[in-house]
Design a protein around this motif. Structure first.
Motif, PDB file in Angstrom:
ATOM      1  N   LYS A  99     -54.442   4.375 -16.358  1.00 25.09           N
ATOM      2  CA  LYS A  99     -54.126   2.949 -16.497  1.00 25.09           C
ATOM      3  C   LYS A  99     -53.309   2.393 -15.338  1.00 25.09           C
ATOM      4  O   LYS A  99     -53.436   1.216 -15.009  1.00 25.09           O
ATOM      5  N   HIS A 100     -52.442   3.215 -14.743  1.00 32.21           N
ATOM      6  CA  HIS A 100     -51.427   2.668 -13.838  1.00 32.21           C
ATOM      7  C   HIS A 100     -51.419   3.210 -12.410  1.00 32.21           C
ATOM      8  O   HIS A 100     -50.624   2.756 -11.594  1.00 32.21           O
ATOM      9  N   VAL A 101     -52.265   4.192 -12.109  1.00 33.65           N
ATOM     10  CA  VAL A 101     -52.151   4.868 -10.816  1.00 33.65           C
ATOM     11  C   VAL A 101     -53.475   4.814 -10.060  1.00 33.65           C
ATOM     12  O   VAL A 101     -54.540   4.869 -10.660  1.00 33.65           O
ATOM     13  N   VAL A 102     -53.366   4.731  -8.740  1.00 26.74           N
ATOM     14  CA  VAL A 102     -54.512   4.897  -7.846  1.00 26.74           C
ATOM     15  C   VAL A 102     -54.145   5.993  -6.850  1.00 26.74           C
ATOM     16  O   VAL A 102     -52.959   6.260  -6.612  1.00 26.74           O
ATOM     17  N   SER A 103     -55.130   6.614  -6.267  1.00 23.93           N
ATOM     18  CA  SER A 103     -54.895   7.750  -5.372  1.00 23.93           C
ATOM     19  C   SER A 103     -53.928   7.427  -4.241  1.00 23.93           C
ATOM     20  O   SER A 103     -53.095   8.245  -3.866  1.00 23.93           O
ATOM     21  N   SER A 104     -54.016   6.230  -3.700  1.00 22.41           N
ATOM     22  CA  SER A 104     -53.167   5.862  -2.566  1.00 22.41           C
ATOM     23  C   SER A 104     -51.688   5.731  -2.942  1.00 22.41           C
ATOM     24  O   SER A 104     -50.832   5.660  -2.055  1.00 22.41           O
ATOM     25  N   ASP A 105     -51.356   5.726  -4.224  1.00 19.52           N
ATOM     26  CA  ASP A 105     -49.950   5.677  -4.629  1.00 19.52           C
ATOM     27  C   ASP A 105     -49.174   6.887  -4.105  1.00 19.52           C
ATOM     28  O   ASP A 105     -47.970   6.802  -3.876  1.00 19.52           O
ATOM     29  N   CYS A 110     -44.746   9.500  -2.931  1.00 19.00           N
ATOM     30  CA  CYS A 110     -44.450  10.867  -2.498  1.00 19.00           C
ATOM     31  C   CYS A 110     -44.377  10.962  -0.975  1.00 19.00           C
ATOM     32  O   CYS A 110     -44.673  12.012  -0.392  1.00 19.00           O
ATOM     33  N   GLU A 111     -43.977   9.889  -0.341  1.00 18.15           N
ATOM     34  CA  GLU A 111     -43.990   9.766   1.110  1.00 18.15           C
ATOM     35  C   GLU A 111     -43.335  10.946   1.836  1.00 18.15           C
ATOM     36  O   GLU A 111     -43.862  11.441   2.824  1.00 18.15           O
ATOM     37  N   ASN A 112     -42.207  11.432   1.340  1.00 23.64           N
ATOM     38  CA  ASN A 112     -41.470  12.489   2.034  1.00 23.64           C
ATOM     39  C   ASN A 112     -41.732  13.890   1.492  1.00 23.64           C
ATOM     40  O   ASN A 112     -41.047  14.831   1.866  1.00 23.64           O
ATOM     41  N   CYS A 113     -42.713  14.044   0.640  1.00 18.78           N
ATOM     42  CA  CYS A 113     -42.994  15.361   0.051  1.00 18.78           C
ATOM     43  C   CYS A 113     -43.703  16.247   1.077  1.00 18.78           C
ATOM     44  O   CYS A 113     -44.685  15.844   1.699  1.00 18.78           O
ATOM     45  N   SER A 114     -43.221  17.472   1.205  1.00 16.29           N
ATOM     46  CA  SER A 114     -43.810  18.407   2.174  1.00 16.29           C
ATOM     47  C   SER A 114     -45.224  18.841   1.794  1.00 16.29           C
ATOM     48  O   SER A 114     -45.986  19.297   2.639  1.00 16.29           O
ATOM     49  N   TRP A 115     -45.609  18.683   0.522  1.00 15.88           N
ATOM     50  CA  TRP A 115     -46.933  19.101   0.060  1.00 15.88           C
ATOM     51  C   TRP A 115     -47.982  18.004   0.257  1.00 15.88           C
ATOM     52  O   TRP A 115     -49.174  18.246   0.157  1.00 15.88           O
ATOM     53  N   ARG A 116     -47.549  16.783   0.539  1.00 11.07           N
ATOM     54  CA  ARG A 116     -48.463  15.640   0.625  1.00 11.07           C
ATOM     55  C   ARG A 116     -49.539  15.823   1.691  1.00 11.07           C
ATOM     56  O   ARG A 116     -50.685  15.379   1.528  1.00 11.07           O
ATOM     57  N   SER A 117     -49.218  16.498   2.775  1.00  6.95           N
ATOM     58  CA  SER A 117     -50.165  16.637   3.890  1.00  6.95           C
ATOM     59  C   SER A 117     -51.430  17.414   3.511  1.00  6.95           C
ATOM     60  O   SER A 117     -52.445  17.314   4.193  1.00  6.95           O
ATOM     61  N   TYR A 118     -51.403  18.158   2.414  1.00 10.26           N
ATOM     62  CA  TYR A 118     -52.583  18.916   1.988  1.00 10.26           C
ATOM     63  C   TYR A 118     -53.669  18.010   1.392  1.00 10.26           C
ATOM     64  O   TYR A 118     -54.826  18.400   1.301  1.00 10.26           O
ATOM     65  N   VAL A 120     -54.198  17.245  -1.649  1.00  9.74           N
ATOM     66  CA  VAL A 120     -54.686  17.673  -2.954  1.00  9.74           C
ATOM     67  C   VAL A 120     -54.197  16.775  -4.098  1.00  9.74           C
ATOM     68  O   VAL A 120     -54.845  16.698  -5.142  1.00  9.74           O
ATOM     69  N   CYS A 121     -53.084  16.108  -3.905  1.00 15.61           N
ATOM     70  CA  CYS A 121     -52.560  15.249  -4.976  1.00 15.61           C
ATOM     71  C   CYS A 121     -53.451  14.020  -5.178  1.00 15.61           C
ATOM     72  O   CYS A 121     -53.727  13.627  -6.309  1.00 15.61           O
ATOM     73  N   GLU A 122     -53.916  13.441  -4.075  1.00 19.61           N
ATOM     74  CA  GLU A 122     -54.851  12.323  -4.178  1.00 19.61           C
ATOM     75  C   GLU A 122     -56.128  12.765  -4.891  1.00 19.61           C
ATOM     76  O   GLU A 122     -56.659  12.046  -5.721  1.00 19.61           O
ATOM     77  N   GLU A 123     -56.611  13.969  -4.549  1.00 21.53           N
ATOM     78  CA  GLU A 123     -57.797  14.511  -5.218  1.00 21.53           C
ATOM     79  C   GLU A 123     -57.543  14.681  -6.712  1.00 21.53           C
ATOM     80  O   GLU A 123     -58.409  14.402  -7.535  1.00 21.53           O
ATOM     81  N   GLY A 124     -56.355  15.163  -7.046  1.00 22.12           N
ATOM     82  CA  GLY A 124     -55.998  15.360  -8.446  1.00 22.12           C
ATOM     83  C   GLY A 124     -55.965  14.055  -9.228  1.00 22.12           C
ATOM     84  O   GLY A 124     -56.443  13.992 -10.366  1.00 22.12           O
ATOM     85  N   ILE A 125     -55.426  13.018  -8.613  1.00 19.54           N
ATOM     86  CA  ILE A 125     -55.415  11.704  -9.261  1.00 19.54           C
ATOM     87  C   ILE A 125     -56.846  11.212  -9.440  1.00 19.54           C
ATOM     88  O   ILE A 125     -57.214  10.718 -10.505  1.00 19.54           O
ATOM     89  N   GLN A 126     -57.663  11.390  -8.423  1.00 19.23           N
ATOM     90  CA  GLN A 126     -59.065  10.970  -8.516  1.00 19.23           C
ATOM     91  C   GLN A 126     -59.776  11.684  -9.662  1.00 19.23           C
ATOM     92  O   GLN A 126     -60.547  11.072 -10.406  1.00 19.23           O
ATOM     93  N   ASP A 127     -59.504  12.963  -9.831  1.00 22.25           N
ATOM     94  CA  ASP A 127     -60.102  13.722 -10.940  1.00 22.25           C
ATOM     95  C   ASP A 127     -59.691  13.131 -12.285  1.00 22.25           C
ATOM     96  O   ASP A 127     -60.517  13.000 -13.193  1.00 22.25           O
ATOM     97  N   ILE A 128     -58.426  12.781 -12.427  1.00 25.90           N
ATOM     98  CA  ILE A 128     -57.947  12.189 -13.683  1.00 25.90           C
ATOM     99  C   ILE A 128     -58.613  10.833 -13.900  1.00 25.90           C
ATOM    100  O   ILE A 128     -59.075  10.523 -15.009  1.00 25.90           O
ATOM    101  N   LEU A 129     -58.693  10.030 -12.843  1.00 25.85           N
ATOM    102  CA  LEU A 129     -59.317   8.710 -12.959  1.00 25.85           C
ATOM    103  C   LEU A 129     -60.781   8.827 -13.389  1.00 25.85           C
ATOM    104  O   LEU A 129     -61.300   7.956 -14.079  1.00 25.85           O
ATOM    105  N   GLN A 130     -61.441   9.916 -13.003  1.00 28.76           N
ATOM    106  CA  GLN A 130     -62.836  10.142 -13.365  1.00 28.76           C
ATOM    107  C   GLN A 130     -62.984  10.901 -14.686  1.00 28.76           C
ATOM    108  O   GLN A 130     -64.091  11.250 -15.079  1.00 28.76           O
TER     109      GLN A 130
END
Length: 138
Positions: A99-105, A110-118, A120-130
């Motif tokens: 309801k409230h999130v898009v992948s680009s969020d 999570c701008e400063n997260c060291s894991w963001r460069s992978y 995978v989090c955007e992919e994970g959100i996309q999976d939930i959205l689908q």
């Protein structure tokens, strides 16, 4: 019931079996797999270190208490319309994400997260959205 902090709700979406130590990975994998296989699992939203932080390695700076982490927790809960102390099922958290999130969020929240460069989090959100739920960890 698992006790989780705000930003770990997003971390679980992108989790692919990587982590800070063997113990951390084993713990994260167990929690992730439980939520994936049983989305009716109860979650209590907590302020500060949670059941994932419990296995953060004691080898240097303990980032689980950093102000930036608390800010990320707050931003994610606000984005989802959720609050500290709430108890809900994982499937309800997934519903809030749809309801409230898009992948680009991830780029801003999570701008400063060291894991963001992978990525995978955007992919994970996309999976939930689908409606696919959490990905299987290999």
């Amino acid at each position: 019931m698992y006790k989780l902090r705000g930003h770990h709700l997003f971390c679980l979406l992108g989790y692919r079996g990587m982590g800070y130590s063997k113990q951390y990975v084993e713990n994260m994998t167990r929690i992730h797999q439980t939520l994936r296989e049983n989305p009716k699992t109860w979650i209590q939203l907590v302020n500060g270190p949670d059941q994932l932080c419990d296995k953060y390695p004691n080898s240097g700076e303990y980032h689980c208490q950093d102000n930036t982490i608390y800010e990320r927790d707050e931003a994610i809960l606000e984005k989802l319309g959720l609050g500290i102390g709430q108890i809900l099922k994982w499937e309800e958290i997934e519903s809030c994400i749809r309801k409230h999130v898009v992948s680009s969020d991830i780029q801003s929240v999570c701008e400063n997260c060291s894991w963001r460069s992978y990525g995978v989090c955007e992919e994970g959100i996309q999976d939930i959205l689908q409606g696919k739920g959490l990905r299987k960890v290999k």
